[in-house]
Design an enzyme around this catalytic site. Structure first.
Site, mmCIF file in Angstrom:
data_model
loop_
_atom_site.group_PDB
_atom_site.id
_atom_site.type_symbol
_atom_site.label_atom_id
_atom_site.label_comp_id
_atom_site.label_asym_id
_atom_site.label_seq_id
_atom_site.Cartn_x
_atom_site.Cartn_y
_atom_site.Cartn_z
ATOM 1 N N SER A 240 0.840 -1.339 0.088
ATOM 2 C CA SER A 240 0.185 0.104 -0.107
ATOM 3 C C SER A 240 0.788 1.182 0.102
ATOM 4 C CB SER A 240 -0.843 0.136 1.015
ATOM 5 O OG SER A 240 -0.366 -0.358 2.393
ATOM 6 N N HIS A 270 -1.823 -9.049 1.965
ATOM 7 C CA HIS A 270 -1.461 -7.662 2.450
ATOM 8 C C HIS A 270 -2.653 -7.361 3.782
ATOM 9 C CE1 HIS A 270 0.194 -3.886 3.109
ATOM 10 N NE2 HIS A 270 -0.187 -3.151 2.230
ATOM 11 N N HIS A 317 5.966 -12.436 7.551
ATOM 12 C CA HIS A 317 6.225 -10.992 7.122
ATOM 13 C C HIS A 317 7.586 -11.151 6.344
ATOM 14 C CE1 HIS A 317 6.743 -6.878 7.252
ATOM 15 N NE2 HIS A 317 5.477 -6.975 7.901
ATOM 16 N N ARG A 326 3.182 -4.459 16.749
ATOM 17 C CA ARG A 326 1.871 -4.135 16.702
ATOM 18 C C ARG A 326 0.852 -5.326 17.340
ATOM 19 N NH1 ARG A 326 1.629 -2.904 10.414
ATOM 20 N NH2 ARG A 326 2.816 -5.186 10.581
ATOM 21 N N ASP A 372 -2.142 -8.369 11.845
ATOM 22 C CA ASP A 372 -3.657 -9.018 11.496
ATOM 23 C C ASP A 372 -3.737 -10.265 12.453
ATOM 24 O OD1 ASP A 372 -3.676 -7.226 9.532
ATOM 25 O OD2 ASP A 372 -2.393 -8.417 8.173
#
Ligand SMILES: CC(C)(COP(=O)(O)OP(=O)(O)OC[C@H]1O[C@@H](n2cnc3c(N)ncnc32)[C@H](O)[C@@H]1OP(=O)(O)O)[C@@H](O)C(=O)NCCC(=O)NCCS
Length: 437
Positions: A240, A270, A317, A326, A372
């Protein structure tokens, strides 16, 4: 706006000075690369500068030098809240300095004052089938606003290139201000019978977004502030961020560039991974006929997923080689606000059993969870179970990083991107001749 623009005008020359300093070292060699990297998704090839954040494969992301734990501490909060306000991280990324509480309050007001979405945008959204994926609707909504681009108009009118950044900043502020309204409209249209919830103008950007989505508890709003802060940026090479940069490099405006980025975020490797994680867990619970599968059951389910030639969503990743900070930030939030939540327990059990299984495949370079792997479970806890919508939340947040960066791209006058490609045959010829490209 004047305040932010004036401050940017005063502060940004320092960023340009540093960039100009770099330009004096154009002949400095920073490495070499091989065919493996060319055919392997350009992994590890430094191909761009990107100022707003930098990823370390072990430590995770830093925004202008600050880690997530540092920012949870240092950024201004909402009244007696404990999570940072995303307005603050936008300010930090754009200005390269921590904001004061007043800077953040000014930004909240500025975005509120620009948040009215033209009626034709809603009409455009109403014209697509309700079953259209929310990310597709989001992209359509962004594109429907492109007609209002001040940058595109200024370019058409022959603006001097030294002023591009000014119009880009205007577009970026307008776009960010409207995204929560568009996202909430899509949510309410798709899942809630088209109800309308008026904005609460006393709230901050995230709090009002939560309110317009129909979630008014103080905890959900705090979660949303954290969520929208940690998803903003992940250096420049991810799909992105890089798409925003690439499309913007053709002097496409913020709407064109950001819509393109959202089409990339909508890919399952993604941003869409956040919906895939919850879908995968719900499928597992249904298949195993239990809400809380044992570690052994989860391990077996992971093995089955791998045998079926599918990915275990939320794990792995391209750059990170440790647990994503995160993920950790969300896990800490969960421990504080929902210690007994069953789905969080499932997330934690997966965290325990998945890494060794993935590592044992011998090919997955990072067996650890990414952002995620956790985010959906927080949303489900508060009742937002419509997982097809999750990537839109990611997109609203991602706007802050990639669009702050897009303003800088025009300020630094970055050139159009145009890497060289080769054919398989031409690369093989180089191999045979022992030549380099
Ligand atoms: C994020 C991701 C796309 C990174 O891809 P990458 O840099 O190519 O990762 P690797 O170099 O470790 O991939 C090597 C192999 O392991 C596989 N792999 C990586 N992560 C995997 C996972 N979570 N489950 C199963 N297989 C995985 C890759 O598909 C690849 O297989 P192949 O050689 O058969 O093509 C990848 O880890 C993935 O697909 N994860 C699941 C989706 C996800 O969570 N995405 C969100 C990222 S923030």
């Amino acid at each position: 706006m004047n305040t932010l623009k004036e401050k940017f005008k005063a502060k940004a020359p320092l960023q340009k000075e540093e960039f100009n300093h770099l330009k004096q070292h154009q002949e400095h060699n920073i490495g070499s690369y091989n065919i493996g990297q060319v055919i392997g998704g350009m992994r590890g090839i430094t191909g761009l500068t990107y100022e707003t954040s930098l990823l370390d494969s072990n430590e995770g992301i830093r925004f202008r030098g600050y880690s997530i734990p540092e920012l949870r501490d240092a950024l201004p909060k909402y009244k007696d809240g404990t999570e940072p306000l995303p307005e603050g991280i936008f300010y930090l990324m754009l200005m390269n300095e921590l904001p004061t509480a007043q800077d953040v309050a000014d930004l909240t007001q500025e975005w509120l004052s620009r948040s009215t979405v033209p009626a034709h945008v809603y009409a455009t959204l109403d014209s697509v089938p309700i079953a259209t994926h929310p990310m597709t609707q989001f992209s359509i909504g962004i594109m429907a606003m492109q007609n209002d681009s001040l940058f595109a108009k200024a370019y058409h009118d022959g603006v001097n290139k030294s002023e591009y950044w000014d119009y880009m900043l205007e577009d970026v502020m307008n776009l960010i201000a409207k995204l929560p309204n568009i996202a909430a409209y899509i949510y309410n249209r798709t899942y809630k019978g088209g109800r309308t919830i008026e904005a609460d103008t006393t709230l901050d950007w995230s709090g009002n977004f939560a309110h317009m989505l129909g979630y008014d508890s103080a905890d959900f709003k705090e979660m949303m502030r954290l969520y929208l802060t940690i998803h903003v940026d992940h250096e420049g090479g991810n799909v992105s961020a890089h798409t925003t940069r690439l499309v913007g490099s053709a002097l496409s405006d913020a709407y064109l560039s950001f819509a393109a980025a959202m089409n990339g975020l909508a890919g399952p490797l993604h941003g869409l991974a956040n919906q895939e994680v919850i879908r995968w867990i719900f499928d597992m619970q249904a298949d195993l006929k239990t809400d809380l599968p044992s570690e052994e059951q989860i391990a077996e389910y992971i093995q089955t997923t791998l045998k079926e030639g599918r990915v275990v969503p939320g794990y792995g990743h391209a750059v990170l080689r440790k647990t994503d900070p995160r993920f950790t930030a969300q896990n800490e939030f969960a421990a504080k606000h929902m210690p007994d939540d069953v789905l969080i327990q499932v997330v934690n059990r997966i965290y325990k059993v998945a890494p060794p299984i993935l590592e044992n495949t011998g090919k997955i370079k990072n067996p650890w969870p990414n952002v995620d792997a956790h985010s959906g479970a927080l949303l489900v806890h508060y009742g937002m179970k419509e997982y097809d919508f999750y990537t839109v939340l990611f997109g609203v947040s991602r706007a802050l990083g990639v669009l702050a960066s897009l303003v800088l791209d025009r300020y630094l006058a970055l050139p159009i991107e145009r890497p060289k490609s080769e054919t398989t045959k031409s690369l093989l010829q180089m191999v045979e001749a022992g030549a380099t490209a």
